[in-house]
Design a protein around this motif. Structure first.
Motif, PDB file in Angstrom:
ATOM      1  N   GLY A   1      -6.261   9.027   4.345  1.00 22.06           N
ATOM      2  CA  GLY A   1      -5.772   8.386   5.960  1.00 22.06           C
ATOM      3  C   GLY A   1      -5.480   7.440   5.167  1.00 22.06           C
ATOM      4  O   GLY A   1      -4.060   7.162   5.311  1.00 22.06           O
ATOM      5  N   GLN A   2      -5.817   5.996   3.960  1.00 13.92           N
ATOM      6  CA  GLN A   2      -4.896   5.781   3.462  1.00 13.92           C
ATOM      7  C   GLN A   2      -4.075   5.720   2.866  1.00 13.92           C
ATOM      8  O   GLN A   2      -2.720   4.930   2.519  1.00 13.92           O
ATOM      9  CB  GLN A   2      -6.293   4.203   2.076  1.00 13.92           C
ATOM     10  CG  GLN A   2      -7.050   4.094   3.111  1.00 13.92           C
ATOM     11  CD  GLN A   2      -8.526   3.498   1.897  1.00 13.92           C
ATOM     12  OE1 GLN A   2      -8.902   3.881   1.208  1.00 13.92           O
ATOM     13  NE2 GLN A   2      -8.912   2.184   3.034  1.00 13.92           N
ATOM     14  N   GLN A   3      -4.148   6.950   1.898  1.00 15.37           N
ATOM     15  CA  GLN A   3      -2.981   7.733   0.933  1.00 15.37           C
ATOM     16  C   GLN A   3      -1.905   8.021   1.940  1.00 15.37           C
ATOM     17  O   GLN A   3      -0.759   7.655   1.239  1.00 15.37           O
ATOM     18  CB  GLN A   3      -3.649   8.872   0.549  1.00 15.37           C
ATOM     19  CG  GLN A   3      -4.874   9.216  -1.060  1.00 15.37           C
ATOM     20  CD  GLN A   3      -5.660  10.241  -1.199  1.00 15.37           C
ATOM     21  OE1 GLN A   3      -5.827  11.121  -0.649  1.00 15.37           O
ATOM     22  NE2 GLN A   3      -4.387   9.720  -2.499  1.00 15.37           N
ATOM     23  N   VAL A   4      -1.698   9.059   2.887  1.00 21.64           N
ATOM     24  CA  VAL A   4      -0.932   9.287   3.434  1.00 21.64           C
ATOM     25  C   VAL A   4      -0.130   8.058   4.491  1.00 21.64           C
ATOM     26  O   VAL A   4       1.119   7.978   4.814  1.00 21.64           O
ATOM     27  CB  VAL A   4      -0.991  10.346   5.268  1.00 21.64           C
ATOM     28  CG1 VAL A   4      -1.619  11.075   4.295  1.00 21.64           C
ATOM     29  CG2 VAL A   4      -2.012   9.581   5.911  1.00 21.64           C
ATOM     30  N   VAL A   5      -1.260   6.521   4.631  1.00 25.77           N
ATOM     31  CA  VAL A   5      -0.398   5.138   5.514  1.00 25.77           C
ATOM     32  C   VAL A   5       0.661   4.734   4.366  1.00 25.77           C
ATOM     33  O   VAL A   5       1.623   4.328   4.730  1.00 25.77           O
ATOM     34  CB  VAL A   5      -1.442   4.521   5.458  1.00 25.77           C
ATOM     35  CG1 VAL A   5      -0.888   3.256   6.613  1.00 25.77           C
ATOM     36  CG2 VAL A   5      -1.597   4.926   7.177  1.00 25.77           C
ATOM     37  N   ALA A   6      -0.104   5.189   3.363  1.00 20.93           N
ATOM     38  CA  ALA A   6       0.640   4.298   2.059  1.00 20.93           C
ATOM     39  C   ALA A   6       2.022   5.419   1.383  1.00 20.93           C
ATOM     40  O   ALA A   6       2.935   4.716   1.280  1.00 20.93           O
ATOM     41  CB  ALA A   6      -0.134   4.335   0.509  1.00 20.93           C
ATOM     42  N   GLN A   7       1.849   6.075   1.671  1.00 21.61           N
ATOM     43  CA  GLN A   7       2.942   6.772   1.168  1.00 21.61           C
ATOM     44  C   GLN A   7       4.562   6.754   2.472  1.00 21.61           C
ATOM     45  O   GLN A   7       5.121   6.336   1.753  1.00 21.61           O
ATOM     46  CB  GLN A   7       2.764   8.761   1.434  1.00 21.61           C
ATOM     47  CG  GLN A   7       1.711   9.437   0.062  1.00 21.61           C
ATOM     48  CD  GLN A   7       1.653  10.591   1.032  1.00 21.61           C
ATOM     49  OE1 GLN A   7       1.730  11.216   1.929  1.00 21.61           O
ATOM     50  NE2 GLN A   7       0.207  10.829   0.369  1.00 21.61           N
ATOM     51  N   MET A   8       3.943   6.855   3.818  1.00 26.94           N
ATOM     52  CA  MET A   8       4.692   6.530   4.564  1.00 26.94           C
ATOM     53  C   MET A   8       4.808   4.995   4.228  1.00 26.94           C
ATOM     54  O   MET A   8       6.271   4.531   3.714  1.00 26.94           O
ATOM     55  CB  MET A   8       4.297   6.343   6.473  1.00 26.94           C
ATOM     56  CG  MET A   8       5.012   5.986   7.612  1.00 26.94           C
ATOM     57  SD  MET A   8       4.527   5.701   8.673  1.00 26.94           S
ATOM     58  CE  MET A   8       3.341   4.481   8.222  1.00 26.94           C
ATOM     59  N   ALA A   9       4.483   4.102   3.698  1.00 27.12           N
ATOM     60  CA  ALA A   9       4.616   2.895   3.394  1.00 27.12           C
ATOM     61  C   ALA A   9       5.702   2.769   2.305  1.00 27.12           C
ATOM     62  O   ALA A   9       6.698   2.024   1.922  1.00 27.12           O
ATOM     63  CB  ALA A   9       3.815   2.036   2.832  1.00 27.12           C
ATOM     64  N   ASP A  10       5.553   3.368   1.023  1.00 27.63           N
ATOM     65  CA  ASP A  10       6.775   3.962  -0.422  1.00 27.63           C
ATOM     66  C   ASP A  10       7.329   4.118   0.257  1.00 27.63           C
ATOM     67  O   ASP A  10       8.245   3.598  -0.282  1.00 27.63           O
ATOM     68  CB  ASP A  10       5.734   4.195  -0.840  1.00 27.63           C
ATOM     69  CG  ASP A  10       4.457   3.930  -1.780  1.00 27.63           C
ATOM     70  OD1 ASP A  10       4.612   2.742  -1.996  1.00 27.63           O
ATOM     71  OD2 ASP A  10       3.969   4.723  -2.300  1.00 27.63           O
ATOM     72  N   ARG A  11       7.644   5.449   0.705  1.00 25.41           N
ATOM     73  CA  ARG A  11       9.066   5.567   1.426  1.00 25.41           C
ATOM     74  C   ARG A  11       9.784   4.856   2.365  1.00 25.41           C
ATOM     75  O   ARG A  11      10.688   4.121   1.806  1.00 25.41           O
ATOM     76  CB  ARG A  11       9.154   7.154   2.481  1.00 25.41           C
ATOM     77  CG  ARG A  11      10.069   7.043   3.406  1.00 25.41           C
ATOM     78  CD  ARG A  11      10.347   8.146   2.064  1.00 25.41           C
ATOM     79  NE  ARG A  11      10.397   9.541   1.653  1.00 25.41           N
ATOM     80  CZ  ARG A  11       9.134  11.149   2.413  1.00 25.41           C
ATOM     81  NH1 ARG A  11      10.591  10.415   3.579  1.00 25.41           N
ATOM     82  NH2 ARG A  11       8.519  11.702   2.434  1.00 25.41           N
ATOM     83  N   ILE A  12       8.792   3.300   3.003  1.00 27.24           N
ATOM     84  CA  ILE A  12       9.785   2.375   4.094  1.00 27.24           C
ATOM     85  C   ILE A  12      10.324   1.170   2.911  1.00 27.24           C
ATOM     86  O   ILE A  12      11.214   1.200   2.514  1.00 27.24           O
ATOM     87  CB  ILE A  12       8.539   1.839   4.513  1.00 27.24           C
ATOM     88  CG1 ILE A  12       8.880   2.937   5.768  1.00 27.24           C
ATOM     89  CG2 ILE A  12       9.280   0.809   5.402  1.00 27.24           C
ATOM     90  CD1 ILE A  12       7.511   2.211   6.773  1.00 27.24           C
TER      91      ILE A  12
END
Length: 215
Positions: A174-185
């Motif tokens: 879960g931390q990884q997918v949220v971090a991926q989204m934050a990186d995209r933003i």
């Protein structure tokens, strides 16, 4: 004999209730270790990561785990440290601030003329499958307020990673997918700052842009 058996049953029931009452509750967070700042963006830009919209069945402290396409389990002994929406907001805020070197001023007054980008996120799906994967799908809007103008861009994305068959492993995914989204933003914000216009850099995953005067 009847009295002894009755006492024995009562004693056993007491032990069972005691065991149930003492079952530990584990608390988890989506706030992982933020990366070192990688962007050379000037620190004049401030970020305001607003509350994250979450489907009502997910926005709670108890973890919701998928068991099948039609069944979910709500886990009373495995919980988030705060409701899921706040967990996502805190994680995205930390990631963006670290990536861009820009403070999150959510909840604080911003001085007139201060360039700020407001981040609004709506989670559409957050599926956790024990021993399989975690999937996140969301839409987000970035609103850039600067130089008397309000420019915005809407984006969307889906992120997925494998998960182990333990709850800590599920949380890590879960931390990884949220971090991926934050990186995209963060990448999109950096693109806008580099080119100076929301329309000069494409929105990863699709989206649209709009420019208008600040009312």
């Amino acid at each position: 004999m009847i009295r002894i058996e009755r006492l024995t049953c009562v004693g056993a029931l007491g032990l069972m209730l005691g065991a149930c009452a003492s079952a530990p509750v584990h608390y988890h967070t989506l706030l992982g270790t933020a990366p070192a700042t990688r962007s050379h963006m000037a620190s004049h830009l401030w970020v305001d990561v607003g509350p994250v919209g979450v489907p009502s069945d997910l926005d709670q402290q108890a973890m919701v785990v998928r068991q099948s396409p039609t069944r979910v389990d709500v886990l009373d002994s495995e919980k988030w440290a705060s409701p899921l929406g706040e967990e996502v907001r805190s994680a995205v805020s930390a990631q963006i601030s670290s990536r861009l070197g820009a403070p999150d001023v959510h909840g604080l007054a911003v001085a007139d003329g201060q360039p700020v980008v407001r981040v609004s996120i709506q989670l559409r799906r957050f599926e956790a499958w024990l021993g399989s994967r975690v999937l996140l799908r969301a839409d987000w809007m970035l609103t850039f307020v600067r130089d008397g103008r309000r420019d915005w861009v809407m984006c969307s994305g889906q992120f997925e990673t494998t998960a182990t068959d333990t709850y800590p492993g599920l949380v890590h995914a879960g931390q990884q997918v949220v971090a991926q989204m934050a990186d995209r933003i963060a990448d999109r914000i950096a693109d806008v700052e580099l080119h100076g216009n929301v329309g000069t850099a494409p929105c990863n995953g699709g989206g649209r842009t709009h420019d208008s005067s600040v009312q």
